[in-house]
Design an enzyme around this catalytic site. Structure first.
Site, PDB file in Angstrom:
ATOM      1  CE1 TYR A 233      54.514  40.833 -36.100  1.00 27.43           C
ATOM      2  CE2 TYR A 233      54.377  43.186 -35.618  1.00 27.43           C
ATOM      3  CZ  TYR A 233      53.863  41.893 -35.507  1.00 27.43           C
ATOM      4  OH  TYR A 233      52.693  41.684 -34.808  1.00 27.43           O
TER       5      TYR A 233
ATOM      6  CE  LYS B 216      54.669  41.543 -42.505  1.00 28.19           C
ATOM      7  NZ  LYS B 216      54.464  42.763 -41.758  1.00 28.19           N
TER       8      LYS B 216
ATOM      9  N   PRO C 153      48.407  33.584 -40.394  1.00 23.06           N
ATOM     10  CG  PRO C 153      46.759  33.291 -38.760  1.00 23.06           C
ATOM     11  CD  PRO C 153      47.359  32.639 -39.954  1.00 23.06           C
TER      12      PRO C 153
ATOM     13  CG  HIS D 163      51.558  47.909 -30.062  1.00 22.93           C
ATOM     14  ND1 HIS D 163      51.223  46.635 -29.670  1.00 22.93           N
ATOM     15  CD2 HIS D 163      50.689  48.743 -29.440  1.00 22.93           C
ATOM     16  CE1 HIS D 163      50.174  46.695 -28.843  1.00 22.93           C
ATOM     17  NE2 HIS D 163      49.828  47.953 -28.704  1.00 22.93           N
TER      18      HIS D 163
ATOM     19  CE1 TYR E 187      53.513  38.774 -32.644  1.00 22.99           C
ATOM     20  CE2 TYR E 187      52.643  36.852 -33.778  1.00 22.99           C
ATOM     21  CZ  TYR E 187      52.760  38.224 -33.668  1.00 22.99           C
ATOM     22  OH  TYR E 187      52.127  39.035 -34.585  1.00 22.99           O
TER      23      TYR E 187
HETATM   24  P1  RFL Z   1      38.153  39.514 -47.613  1.00 18.33           P
HETATM   25  O1  RFL Z   1      38.262  40.265 -46.318  1.00 18.33           O
HETATM   26  O2  RFL Z   1      37.979  38.044 -47.551  1.00 18.33           O
HETATM   27  O3  RFL Z   1      36.956  40.172 -48.435  1.00 18.33           O
HETATM   28  C1  RFL Z   1      36.448  39.584 -49.615  1.00 18.33           C
HETATM   29  C2  RFL Z   1      35.021  40.014 -49.814  1.00 18.33           C
HETATM   30  O4  RFL Z   1      34.527  39.472 -51.043  1.00 18.33           O
HETATM   31  C3  RFL Z   1      33.216  38.952 -50.833  1.00 18.33           C
HETATM   32  N1  RFL Z   1      32.948  37.903 -51.835  1.00 18.33           N
HETATM   33  C4  RFL Z   1      32.177  38.068 -52.922  1.00 18.33           C
HETATM   34  N2  RFL Z   1      31.489  39.139 -53.384  1.00 18.33           N
HETATM   35  C5  RFL Z   1      30.786  38.981 -54.530  1.00 18.33           C
HETATM   36  N3  RFL Z   1      30.738  37.817 -55.225  1.00 18.33           N
HETATM   37  C6  RFL Z   1      31.410  36.724 -54.810  1.00 18.33           C
HETATM   38  N4  RFL Z   1      31.362  35.586 -55.504  1.00 18.33           N
HETATM   39  C7  RFL Z   1      32.168  36.829 -53.615  1.00 18.33           C
HETATM   40  N5  RFL Z   1      32.938  35.980 -52.910  1.00 18.33           N
HETATM   41  C8  RFL Z   1      33.403  36.632 -51.852  1.00 18.33           C
HETATM   42  C9  RFL Z   1      33.260  38.421 -49.407  1.00 18.33           C
HETATM   43  O5  RFL Z   1      31.941  38.309 -48.842  1.00 18.33           O
HETATM   44  C10 RFL Z   1      34.095  39.496 -48.718  1.00 18.33           C
HETATM   45  O6  RFL Z   1      33.322  40.537 -48.188  1.00 18.33           O
HETATM   46  O7  RFL Z   1      39.423  39.775 -48.540  1.00 18.33           O
HETATM   47  P2  RFL Z   1      40.357  41.104 -48.715  1.00 18.33           P
HETATM   48  O8  RFL Z   1      39.521  42.328 -48.895  1.00 18.33           O
HETATM   49  O9  RFL Z   1      41.373  40.735 -49.732  1.00 18.33           O
HETATM   50  O10 RFL Z   1      41.070  41.285 -47.277  1.00 18.33           O
HETATM   51  C11 RFL Z   1      42.025  40.379 -46.826  1.00 18.33           C
HETATM   52  C12 RFL Z   1      41.997  40.288 -45.293  1.00 18.33           C
HETATM   53  O11 RFL Z   1      40.668  40.093 -44.871  1.00 18.33           O
HETATM   54  C13 RFL Z   1      42.878  39.148 -44.758  1.00 18.33           C
HETATM   55  O12 RFL Z   1      44.074  39.087 -45.478  1.00 18.33           O
HETATM   56  C14 RFL Z   1      43.232  39.327 -43.260  1.00 18.33           C
HETATM   57  O13 RFL Z   1      42.086  39.251 -42.464  1.00 18.33           O
HETATM   58  C15 RFL Z   1      44.229  38.273 -42.820  1.00 18.33           C
HETATM   59  N6  RFL Z   1      44.547  38.329 -41.387  1.00 18.33           N
HETATM   60  C16 RFL Z   1      45.443  39.266 -40.886  1.00 18.33           C
HETATM   61  N7  RFL Z   1      45.989  40.188 -41.716  1.00 18.33           N
HETATM   62  C17 RFL Z   1      46.830  41.134 -41.214  1.00 18.33           C
HETATM   63  O14 RFL Z   1      47.335  41.956 -41.991  1.00 18.33           O
HETATM   64  N8  RFL Z   1      47.126  41.245 -39.871  1.00 18.33           N
HETATM   65  C18 RFL Z   1      46.610  40.373 -38.964  1.00 18.33           C
HETATM   66  O15 RFL Z   1      46.852  40.536 -37.782  1.00 18.33           O
HETATM   67  C19 RFL Z   1      45.745  39.314 -39.465  1.00 18.33           C
HETATM   68  N9  RFL Z   1      45.198  38.439 -38.638  1.00 18.33           N
HETATM   69  C20 RFL Z   1      43.960  37.428 -40.504  1.00 18.33           C
HETATM   70  C21 RFL Z   1      44.316  37.504 -39.115  1.00 18.33           C
HETATM   71  C22 RFL Z   1      43.038  36.480 -40.933  1.00 18.33           C
HETATM   72  C23 RFL Z   1      42.484  35.588 -40.041  1.00 18.33           C
HETATM   73  N10 RFL Z   1      41.536  34.650 -40.573  1.00 18.33           N
HETATM   74  C24 RFL Z   1      40.382  34.238 -39.913  1.00 18.33           C
HETATM   75  C25 RFL Z   1      41.596  34.248 -41.959  1.00 18.33           C
HETATM   76  C26 RFL Z   1      43.778  36.630 -38.199  1.00 18.33           C
HETATM   77  C27 RFL Z   1      42.880  35.654 -38.655  1.00 18.33           C
HETATM   78  C28 RFL Z   1      42.366  34.698 -37.616  1.00 18.33           C
HETATM   79  C1  PHB Z   2      45.175  39.796 -34.151  1.00 16.48           C
HETATM   80  O1  PHB Z   2      45.185  40.698 -33.289  1.00 16.48           O
HETATM   81  O2  PHB Z   2      44.139  39.291 -34.558  1.00 16.48           O
HETATM   82  C2  PHB Z   2      46.481  39.321 -34.669  1.00 16.48           C
HETATM   83  C3  PHB Z   2      47.648  39.983 -34.324  1.00 16.48           C
HETATM   84  C4  PHB Z   2      48.861  39.542 -34.797  1.00 16.48           C
HETATM   85  C5  PHB Z   2      48.914  38.425 -35.614  1.00 16.48           C
HETATM   86  C6  PHB Z   2      47.742  37.774 -35.978  1.00 16.48           C
HETATM   87  C7  PHB Z   2      46.523  38.215 -35.509  1.00 16.48           C
HETATM   88  O3  PHB Z   2      50.121  37.983 -36.047  1.00 16.48           O
END
Ligand code: RFL
Ligand code: PHB
Length: 391
Positions: free
Chosen positions: A386, A298, A294, A73, A202
């Protein structure tokens, strides 16, 4: 007792990417994960990758499918007052783009590569506890199939997310937490419908923020700002689609293709940073150390940049017998993290409805949006952040 060079806690994107890079550098590692692989893959989260994150997946040798299926994109749209404004990310950032490819797919690619390389991941590892990371015999203890096991290591990498055990294992006086909680959440819906528009939209709307995103040309991801008191059961698919339509500009509302949800969930919004990110032989990386709302996309990208700093530091430690990288890890990572925290907080502040009794904040928000789309300098600043600040 087992032994490895690096014990990694958590098999999310941070832990898996770190493990894969360390393996490339000839550094032995074991991952301990509390859940099973299907559970890890069922979490629908991030969708947007910075070029830096893509480069790391290239380096880890896990990007073939990303380059086949990911969508590059060059721009995003910001809508307010019922009108959409395109931000040309590529032009405004001097040639950079982002790639739309789901976190689920990144995780699946990393899991497959790890299995193919024959590296050890212990899933369903219960009661993980970290011992002596400040001393001479760092050890991780866990329970597997009812039996307590011990894993000795040189270093531990806490990649276990915000609710993990690693950060909580550090004495309270050794860590300082910084936090903002926002007075709303995001309700997300995933559906096998074509995206309403080829680029992300957005939207700032008086009923609340909305985001149109996607996973592919056939799968859409939409979000609406919701109340923290809302339960997902209160949101039927019909109610979701109706609310989303009301917040979109007329053309988007008209083009929106609706369909049954594959997944629907509510996420709270939080900014959080724990300092420092190193405690003796324990390093924190990814959501274990910091959370962003989110809105700036990032979270996953910060996990990737932490892993970059940490993997290169450990490589330097083993290959060159130098501690310079591991000593600098926390400072280098935090300098980039705080800039992403600022950007995510700013995007969130600009695009959501906040409780605003006298309307002042609303007028400031309108001025901010007007300035953003009317000033090349403001547009360039959004674009630079971004697409991702340099590592
Ligand atoms: P994770 O993915 O939470 O993985 C952590 C892992 O550790 C395990 N764990 C344990 N294992 C052993 N012993 C324990 N005591 C443990 N406790 C936990 C868990 O089961 C899990 O498997 O962390 P990690 O690897 O640091 O990754 C981070 C990302 O997942 C997170 O930052 C992103 O998902 C955030 N996020 C977004 N990031 C982006 O860069 N671009 C996006 O568009 C974006 N959109 C989002 C998002 C997060 C969202 N939510 C729901 C929080 C959109 C949403 C809605
Ligand atoms: C997503 O596709 O889940 C998404 C994209 C952009 C954002 C947050 C979440 O800023």
């Amino acid at each position: 007792m087992g032994r490895t060079q690096i014990a990694i806690i958590g098999a999310g994107p941070a832990g898996l990417l770190l493990g894969q890079l360390l393996h490339k550098y000839g550094i032995d590692n074991v991952i301990l994960e509390r859940k099973d692989p299907d559970y890890v893959l069922s979490r629908i989260r991030a969708g947007v990758l910075e070029q830096g994150a893509v480069d790391m997946l290239d380096e880890a040798g896990v990007s073939a499918r990303l380059h086949r299926e990911g969508l590059v994109h060059d721009g995003i749209e910001i809508a307010f007052g019922g009108v959409r404004h395109r931000i040309d990310l590529k032009q405004a950032s001097g040639g950079k783009s982002v790639t739309v490819y789901g976190q689920t797919e990144v995780t699946r690619d990393l899991m497959e590569a790890r299995a193919e390389a024959g590296l050890t991941t212990i899933y369903d590892a219960a009661d993980v506890s970290l011992h002596d990371f400040d001393g001479a015999n760092p050890t991780v203890r866990y329970v597997k199939d009812g039996a307590t096991q011990e894993l000795a290591c040189d270093f531990m990498a806490g990649c276990d997310g915000f609710h993990g055990i690693s950060r909580l294992s550090v004495p309270a006086g050794a860590v300082r937490n910084f936090e903002r909680i926002y007075p709303f959440g995001w309700l997300g819906l995933l559906s096998d419908t074509p995206p309403v528009s080829p680029e992300l939209i957005y939207t700032n709307h008086e009923r609340g923020f909305a985001l149109c995103s996607m996973r592919s040309k056939h799968r859409s991801r939409y979000y609406v700002q919701c109340s923290l008191d809302d339960q997902v059961e209160q949101w039927s698919d019909d109610r979701f689609w109706e609310e989303l339509k009301r917040r979109l500009d007329p053309e988007a509302a008209d083009h929106l293709v609706t369909g049954p949800s594959i997944e629907k969930s509510i996420a709270p919004l939080r900014s959080f940073v724990a300092e420092p990110m190193r405690f003796g032989k324990l390093f924190l990386a990814g959501d274990a150390a910091h959370i962003v709302p989110p809105t700036g996309a990032k979270g996953l990208n910060l996990a990737a940049s932490d892993v970059h700093y940490l993997s290169t530091a450990l490589r330097e430690f083993y290959a060159e017998k130098s501690s310079a990288g591991i000593d600098a890890y926390s400072g280098r990572a935090l300098a980039r993290i705080w800039k992403a925290e600022r950007f995510s907080w700013w995007m969130t502040s600009m695009l959501h409805r906040f409780p605003d009794s006298d309307g002042f904040a609303g007028r400031i928000q309108s001025a901010e949006l007007d300035y953003l789309v009317g000033s090349a300098a403001a547009t360039a600043s959004l674009a630079e952040n971004y697409v991702g600040l340099p590592y």
